[in-house]
Design a protein around this motif. Structure first.
Motif, short mmCIF file in Angstrom:
data_model
loop_
_atom_site.label_atom_id
_atom_site.label_comp_id
_atom_site.label_asym_id
_atom_site.label_seq_id
_atom_site.Cartn_x
_atom_site.Cartn_y
_atom_site.Cartn_z
N THR A 163 13.18 -60.73 -7.93
CA THR A 163 13.60 -59.85 -8.68
C THR A 163 15.12 -59.24 -8.20
O THR A 163 15.61 -58.66 -8.23
CB THR A 163 13.13 -58.36 -8.49
N LYS A 213 12.66 -52.72 -10.66
CA LYS A 213 12.15 -51.53 -9.60
C LYS A 213 10.60 -51.61 -9.44
O LYS A 213 9.73 -51.26 -7.62
CB LYS A 213 12.68 -50.20 -10.74
N GLU A 214 10.09 -51.51 -10.15
CA GLU A 214 8.36 -51.61 -10.33
C GLU A 214 8.06 -52.71 -9.56
O GLU A 214 6.98 -52.61 -8.56
CB GLU A 214 7.97 -51.34 -11.94
N ALA A 234 21.01 -57.14 -14.27
CA ALA A 234 19.86 -55.87 -14.32
C ALA A 234 21.22 -54.91 -14.53
O ALA A 234 20.84 -53.55 -14.81
CB ALA A 234 19.85 -55.43 -12.62
N ALA A 244 16.45 -53.05 -15.52
CA ALA A 244 16.61 -52.76 -14.07
C ALA A 244 15.01 -51.94 -13.56
O ALA A 244 14.64 -52.11 -12.11
CB ALA A 244 17.61 -51.94 -13.75
N SER A 245 14.06 -51.75 -14.25
CA SER A 245 12.91 -50.41 -14.29
C SER A 245 11.96 -51.79 -13.96
O SER A 245 11.21 -51.34 -13.31
CB SER A 245 12.83 -49.29 -15.66
N PHE A 246 12.46 -52.64 -14.59
CA PHE A 246 11.18 -53.50 -14.21
C PHE A 246 11.42 -54.27 -12.87
O PHE A 246 10.71 -53.68 -11.53
CB PHE A 246 11.29 -55.06 -15.29
N ASN A 294 21.38 -54.09 -17.70
CA ASN A 294 20.22 -54.02 -18.65
C ASN A 294 19.45 -53.13 -18.47
O ASN A 294 18.63 -53.52 -17.12
CB ASN A 294 19.49 -55.40 -18.91
N GLU A 295 19.02 -52.07 -19.14
CA GLU A 295 18.06 -51.02 -17.50
C GLU A 295 16.41 -51.34 -17.87
O GLU A 295 16.29 -50.73 -16.78
CB GLU A 295 18.14 -49.82 -18.45
N ALA A 296 15.85 -51.99 -18.74
CA ALA A 296 14.24 -52.32 -18.55
C ALA A 296 14.83 -53.72 -17.71
O ALA A 296 13.13 -53.18 -17.45
CB ALA A 296 14.39 -53.61 -20.78
#
Ligand code: ANZ
Ligand code: ZN
Length: 891
Positions: A261, A281-282, A270, A277-279, A273-275
């Motif tokens: 990551t 983060k998780e 990231a 970025a949230s991946f 690309n929001e999707a």
């Protein structure tokens, strides 16, 4: 043993036991058990480890070694600080009162330590030298500061070492989910010693448990492999992703690339690309902290990077490979990038099943022989026909050929070695620890405190809230100081050291605990190090032992331990390591609900549930409050006496195994002691004759039974000695001594003459057997052995005034033993039933041509032989198997 008051016997001898004397004529022997954290009460683990070390040290003292058996306190650390935060108690006062309490408990267990060597890591005269060693690290370029992503424990408000984070990403201390944070931190460069730390494990091959060596080896984690560079295209731009692999031979089977990551490419993408970025983060939320210990089936989650494709450098024209971000790729290992080979790696296989969009699995390697099975084939083998020029090479050949080909094509690969070991993060934002002896000056930078200004005292009476950063930062008058270099205004470093630093060198301090100038002198180091036997819990197999080995090698490196333990040792601090197993408690649970039961839920005899006919389920489990199965050693000692408790601890399990604590079995030890007491009493009225008791009186063996008894005794001495000095099979020491006790106990009473003249065993042999038994008992049950010794010699004041612990360890009568070895015990069977056991001299047995008639002659010389085979009886067949262990007469 009805008339024996064991706790009273303990009390009578306590002072004598507490300060053992070494009457040394042999060299030093250093036995060290891991020092405790002063929590206030000894637990069962302590009881076990200190029993072992006490027994071994008393034994070595009797042998004549100059024994060092020290004790101290690992006294810095969180519990004291938490007590200060939660209950407003002063950390120092809390620690000191705990130490006092635990010292009393150690005395109560009959333990003898060299209290003159006592040390406490939170005392200025100790941590002054911890700080001195820090300065030495700094001077040698081995202590440095670096910005670092640290593991942040949000509950304790402190930084944790990687090692203090569980594989699940939980804090080893508070159990909280660990977060990541950027901070400037102090590190020790343990990686400088990675090679000797790994290689020298080989020196410990026969003297350290295999499991401990393996753990250390895996932690250091030397991995030989290759870097391979993959051309990657994103948005029309060409880039390179470098991966580390131990299996370059599997390159033809690569089906994707996976990035961590925090890989630069991921970070860049990231941002827009929001999707993604949230991946990220998780995924960072459930980081796989510890790949090597991660349970199977760990994160398989992936995110396909859109518009990014890679090429396999060995087959660039074979089409493009997808590139993922994947949870299982570690940021701190190699390049944070993996080439995915689902056909030959378990994790890649699992990942591809989940993220491969139903595409098949490419297999490029087959077993050397045998057939393929489903799932990834992870072993070395032969490259299949689908590997072009590399087909039919072995794994080993292909690794070399592929790297060489890529290298020659223009640096697309290179062999490399990777180590898992990271530098040791030693700063803690904590109060109760050794202050880091550094000063921050606005003009000179970070400046070490001058050696003569040590110790940097930890300020007392500091209010600690437990929130935020370093508590020391709030002690203004302490923080503000002058610069050791320019004399201008400066600030002290407000971090303290990881308590693992304190415990990494305490065993070296023990050899010279009063030294004011240095941690210890070179002369003493050469004389007393290494530790001959180190004993402690297996939970310290990894970190503590690794750090301690590092400090020993460091001490050698800076010339503090010049001899390094002599030729061939290479500054390994612990010659022999014994790791004691855990003590599990007897646990009662409800037969139907499985719920753990408290003692008050059971009937008084513990056989059924209270007011019920149900029988509880019994198991042995790690002691814990929730299972109501904890046992307090102090209570046990005051009930049964220290000696029976110690003997029980030793007897119930081999030292390294789990010990299932079943208190009811202690009566077995009492019974044994009672029999010894009986022997002593039967003998003492008869041993008024000093000539018989003199240890140098020649042993007169007058008949066969005396010979047999004497020999059995020698066998016992030999076995017990070997268990105490070689095999550490301490449980067998008890059973061997019990056996000898039973033999002595079964002799006919002294005042009765046996009818058949058999068993005419005289006073001298009996006395010598009994006093030898007491000497062997002394290390295990010191108070009781002293009591018996005194009683046995009550009519001989000269000896009664001596102490059994100060007597020499029994020597084996070699002549008798030789005989024992030369004699074969042969069971004589008549129609399958053993009637008598006879002895055959081995040499005779080997020389005799007609063995059967020779042995038969011996049998017929015994009364049993006459009885069962003599007279009218007709022998039809005699069977004498090789080895002469049995002879069988069929009549
Ligand atoms: C391809 C491959 C094929 C691999 C195969 C293994 C078997 P050790 O032995 O622990 O050093 N790897 C490399 N970097 C990684 C990272 N940052 N995070 C997670 N895994 C990583 O492990 C080396 C192997 O771990 C490497 O070899 C790589 O997978 C993976 F049949 O490469 B291998
Ligand atoms: Zn300055």
């Amino acid at each position: 043993a009805g008339n024996l008051d064991f706790p009273a016997i303990d009390a009578k001898w306590r002072l004598h036991l507490q300060s053992p004397i070494s009457r040394a004529w042999l060299p030093k022997f250093y036995i060290c058990s891991m020092f405790p954290y002063p929590s206030g009460t000894l637990h069962m683990g302590h009881l076990r480890v200190y029993t072992i070390s006490d027994v071994l040290s008393r034994f070595r003292r009797m042998q004549g070694y100059d024994v060092i058996h020290p004790m101290g306190w690992d006294a810095f650390g969180l519990p004291a600080e938490n007590a200060a935060i939660e209950r407003g108690i002063d950390a120092k006062a809390w620690t000191e009162s705990n130490i006092a309490a635990m010292k009393t408990q150690l005395a109560a267990m009959g333990a003898g330590f060299d209290w003159s060597r006592e040390l406490t890591t939170c005392a200025p005269d100790y941590y002054e030298h911890t700080q001195r060693l820090f300065l030495q690290m700094h001077k040698n370029g081995l202590a440095y500061r670096a910005q670092s992503m640290v593991n942040w424990d949000p509950v304790d408000g402190t930084v944790l070492a990687n090692e203090q984070v569980s594989p699940m990403g939980l804090s080893w201390r508070s159990g909280a989910v660990v977060e990541k944070k950027m901070l400037e931190q102090w590190f020790f460069k343990i990686t400088k010693f990675k090679k000797p730390l790994l290689d020298d494990l080989e020196l410990l091959k026969d003297s350290w448990p295999e499991r401990v060596r393996t753990q250390q080896k895996n932690w250091i984690g030397k991995s030989e492999g290759a870097k391979i560079r993959f051309p990657v295209f994103l948005g029309g731009e060409g880039e390179v992703v470098e991966v580390f692999t131990t299996r370059a031979d599997t390159l033809p089977g690569v089906q994707y690339l996976a990035l961590s990551t925090s890989h630069p490419i991921v970070k860049r993408l990231a941002a827009t690309n929001e999707a993604l970025a949230s991946f990220v983060k998780e995924a960072d939320g459930n980081k796989d902290f510890n790949k090597h210990q991660a349970p199977d089936g760990k994160p398989k989650k992936g995110f396909l990077l859109p518009g990014v494709d890679a090429q396999n450098p060995i087959t660039p024209l074979s089409g493009s490979l997808p590139v993922f971000v994947a949870e299982y790729v570690l940021e701190g290992y190699g390049n944070g990038a993996v080439m995915g080979v689902p056909g030959h790696d378990t994790r890649d296989f699992a990942f591809w099943k989940e993220n491969g969009a139903g595409q098949g699995i490419k297999s490029v390697i087959r077993p050397l022989n045998g057939c393929e099975s489903p799932g990834p084939f992870v072993h070395p083998g032969v490259l299949k026909d689908n590997c072009g020029e590399f087909s039919s090479m072995t794994t080993k050949q292909a690794k070399r050929a592929i790297v060489e080909k890529l290298r020659s094509k223009g640096e697309w690969a290179e062999n490399t070695t990777l180590w898992r070991l990271r530098d040791w993060l030693v700063s803690r934002q904590r109060y109760w620890g050794a202050p880091i002896p550094m000063v921050h000056c606005s003009s000179c930078g970070v400046v070490p405190v001058k050696d003569e200004d040590l110790p940097v005292l930890l300020p007392e009476g500091v209010h600690i809230s437990g929130k935020g950063g370093s508590p020391l930062a709030n002690v203004k008058e302490w923080v503000e100081t002058s610069c050791p270099s320019c004399g201008g205004e400066a600030r002290r470093d407000t971090d303290t050291m990881d308590t693992f630093v304190d415990s990494s060198w305490y065993y070296m301090r023990f050899i010279d605990p009063k030294n004011k100038e240095e941690p210890f002198s070179k002369e003493k180091a050469s004389e007393f190090l290494p530790v001959d036997i180190y004993i402690g819990g297996v939970e310290h197999a990894l970190l503590h032992l690794l750090y301690a080995r590092f400090f020993a090698k460091f001490a050698h490196f800076i010339g503090l331990w010049p001899s390094g333990g002599g030729p061939g040792n290479k500054a390994e601090p612990f010659k022999r390591l014994i790791t004691q197993g855990m003590v599990h408690g007897k646990t009662y649970s409800h037969p139907e609900t499985g719920q753990f039961l408290k003692p008050e839920d059971l009937s008084p005899d513990l056989k059924t549930l209270k007011d019920s006919v149900l029988t509880p389920t019994i198991s042995f489990e790690k002691m814990s409050k929730s299972k109501h199965n904890g046992v307090d050693p102090a209570a046990c000692i005051s009930r049964y006496g220290a000696d029976a408790t110690r003997a029980h601890v030793l007897f119930q399990a081999p030292v390294s195994d789990v010990l299932e604590w079943d208190e009811r079995k202690i009566v077995g030890m009492h019974r044994w002691f009672g029999r010894i007491w009986g022997l002593v009493h039967a003998l003492r009225y008869h041993t008024q004759d000093e000539a018989i008791c003199a240890s140098d009186a020649p042993m007169m063996l007058r008949n066969r039974d005396e010979h047999l008894l004497w020999r059995e005794m020698q066998g016992t001495v030999r076995e017990v000695t070997a268990s105490l000095e070689e095999t550490y099979a301490l449980n067998t020491v008890i059973s061997t001594l019990t056996k000898l006790t039973n033999t002595l106990h079964s002799l006919h009473p002294l005042h009765e003459m046996p009818k058949n003249g058999k068993g005419m065993i005289g006073l001298q042999v009996r006395y010598r057997a009994a006093e030898t038994l007491l000497r062997m008992l002394a290390p295990i049950a010191p108070a009781f052995a002293e009591e018996c010794w005194e009683a046995l010699h009550i009519y001989i004041p000269d000896i009664a005034g001596t102490k059994v612990l100060e007597r020499p360890w029994p020597k084996v009568d070699e002549v008798a033993l030789k005989h024992l070895d030369e004699v074969i015990k042969c069971a004589v069977q008549v129609n399958g039933k053993v009637r008598v056991v006879i002895e055959i001299e081995r040499t005779k047995a080997e020389d005799t041509k007609n063995a059967i008639s020779y042995v038969t002659k011996l049998v017929m010389q015994t009364p049993e032989g006459q009885k069962w085979l003599g007279g009218e009886k007709e022998v039809q067949q005699v069977i004498l198997p090789k080895g002469w262990r049995t002879i069988n007469f069929v009549i």
